[in-house]
Design an enzyme around this catalytic site. Structure first.
Site, PDB file in Angstrom:
ATOM      1  N   CYS A 332      10.278  58.917  -1.450  1.00 30.16           N
ATOM      2  CA  CYS A 332      11.221  58.254  -2.350  1.00 30.16           C
ATOM      3  C   CYS A 332      12.053  59.302  -3.106  1.00 30.16           C
ATOM      4  CB  CYS A 332      10.489  57.311  -3.287  1.00 30.16           C
ATOM      5  SG  CYS A 332      11.574  56.068  -4.037  1.00 30.16           S
ATOM      6  N   HIS A 438       6.536  54.103   0.188  1.00 27.51           N
ATOM      7  CA  HIS A 438       5.378  54.372  -0.654  1.00 27.51           C
ATOM      8  C   HIS A 438       4.105  53.883   0.040  1.00 27.51           C
ATOM      9  CE1 HIS A 438       7.301  55.812  -4.282  1.00 27.51           C
ATOM     10  NE2 HIS A 438       8.170  54.825  -4.227  1.00 27.51           N
TER      11      HIS A 438
END
Length: 502
Positions: A332, A438
């Protein structure tokens, strides 16, 4: 409403752990139970099945309760993006960014209303609610307009148990001091005390229990032992820790960049259950050294944290590490930092419109921050050209950045998602990986493939896949057993179902 609030003498005393255990015990008894935390301040979040965002602790507690996580379980989530401001997530969606003062001045009545709406919803759907407080219930400077501790217990009209951490020391003062700072009405709502993180012979603490009960007139419901690696995801940055191994020579050294506004650090938790993996956090260039791999995790403020890496010399150290063919994974915000350029035309990441920065230039790609956040559960498979095989990759995405990679020889997307979109970047046969996914390392087969590549590079033997994902539900039952064996559960259950006035 039937239920209980678990509050504590401070942060990181084990409120989330105890609330999770109570959820599983009640679920095991056939009771429809839901977790609840009115206001959470954490960058460690959880994406619900309908693509909304809540605090990770309540998502995990919902799993323990065997129910689907929803925004009603955590209606207000504050995600710090600087020392002065936080993103306000209301019922799973971003509302606005506010300073602490403006939040208290402008949001209080709106917050009370959504908390009451959430309590009413859960009361209709569940037999009992396990509520969690935040920090300490007696922060005097915040108490008059608080939205998460004793005010919410009053709104729900539930009893409260007070948890204290004996491992950090000062347990008697923390308990007595907390009770002394409560009003008489609030103090009457405290129906029990739990001592957490006890090490050693419990017989040496019986005098302490007697003293507490005599001086507070509140029963000590139990003393919980210190439990290493309980696999219950932490809520805030106080809960993550290093794991250094020195006894075994064949150890993999993984360095995790400790970003100031690190988010979703639960991405790293599977490594704590790999016996030959050492995890250490690095904050400056001099600390990096020559690890076997570097992980740059997510962040709530990519450009701010990137500027900090440049300031402390870690950005330059990471560039040199890459030039020396080091292994790097960026997740991310970490993926975004690996890019060549980053642009924030709307001020979505920084609050400063038009800000541009050079990234680490490890991945030939550019990231542009958009106005709308993307929060979705994701599933996909390895991009075919990577040559990787194995199970479907599952996880979730939480980001406002959109990244475009410059595809050329040796550089390709990492994942092909089920929605047809490509994710991430796969460089130099996987030496460098960037992804928005994630919980990548919670996919056991991928984690095994990645670690075995590192083992081969070091001349170590490869290891079979450690299926830790299958251990988690068993772990809920284990912590429930520990809770019941060290706490007077019959008394606690009566407190939950008899209410605040008993």
């Amino acid at each position: 409403m039937k239920g209980i609030m678990v509050t504590g003498t401070s942060s990181d005393v084990g409120k989330s752990f105890i609330a999770t255990a109570i959820c599983r015990i009640l679920s095991n008894s056939g009771i429809r139970v839901a977790p609840f935390k009115s206001q959470n301040m954490s960058n460690n979040s959880y994406v619900t099945i309908d693509g909304k965002e809540i605090g990770r602790a309540q998502g995990i507690q919902a799993e323990a309760a065997r129910t689907k996580a929803s925004v009603w379980m955590n209606p207000i989530l504050l995600k710090p993006r600087s020392n002065m401001e936080a993103e306000v997530v209301l019922l799973g969606r971003v509302l606005k960014v506010l300073s602490g003062k403006n939040y208290r001045d402008q949001f209080y009545e709106q917050g009370l209303a959504v908390i009451q709406e959430s309590l009413d919803y859960l009361k209709d759907k569940y037999d009992a609610i396990v509520m969690e407080g935040a920090g300490s219930p007696v922060e005097i400077n915040l108490k008059s307009r608080e939205l998460v501790n004793m005010k919410v217990a009053e709104m729900a009209d539930v009893p409260v148990i007070l948890v204290a951490d004996i491992d950090r020391g000062g347990v008697f003062a923390s308990i007595v001091g907390t009770l002394a700072l409560l009003s008489s009405e609030e103090r009457s709502r405290i129906k029990g005390i739990i001592i957490n993180k006890f090490r050693g012979d419990i017989d040496l603490f019986t005098d302490g229990i007697d003293w507490l009960e005599e001086h507070t007139k509140i029963p000590v419901l139990g003393v919980l032992p210190y439990i290493e690696d309980h696999m219950i995801d932490g809520e805030d940055s106080l809960s993550f820790h290093e794991k250094r191994i020195t006894a075994n020579k064949n150890v993999l050294d993984i360095a995790v960049v400790k970003l100031p506004f690190i988010s979703n650090y639960s991405d790293m938790e599977p490594f704590y259950y790999e016996e030959d993996v050492s995890i250490r956090f690095v904050e400056t260039g001099t600390e990096l050294g020559n690890p076997d791999a570097v992980i740059i995790p997510g962040t709530k403020s990519t450009l701010s944290d990137l500027a900090q890496l440049q300031k402390v010399g870690l950005a330059e150290a990471l560039k040199q590490y890459n030039q020396q063919s080091g292994t790097i994974i960026g997740i991310c915000g970490g993926f975004q930092m690996l890019c060549t350029t980053l642009e924030d035309p709307f001020g979505a990441d920084t609050g400063k419109k038009g800000l541009q920065m050079m990234g680490l230039n490890v991945i030939p790609a550019s990231t542009t921050f958009q106005q709308n956040k993307q929060t979705i559960l994701s599933k996909g498979e390895f991009f075919p050209a990577t040559g990787l095989k194995g199970e479907k990759i599952t996880g979730y995405e939480i980001h406002i950045g959109q990244t475009t990679i410059n595809k050329k020889e040796g550089i390709m997307p990492f994942l092909l998602l089920d929605n047809g979109k490509e994710d991430g970047c796969y460089v130099d046969n996987g030496r460098v990986i960037g992804t928005y996914m994630h919980h990548l390392f919670h996919n056991d087969e991928f984690r095994s493939i990645w670690l075995n590549r590192l083992r081969v590079q070091k001349g170590y033997s490869i290891k079979e896949t450690n299926f830790i994902s299958k251990m988690k539900d068993k772990r809920f039952d284990l912590i429930a057993e520990i809770m019941k064996s060290h706490v007077d559960w019959d008394m606690l259950e009566k407190i939950i179902f008899q209410g605040a006035d008993k």
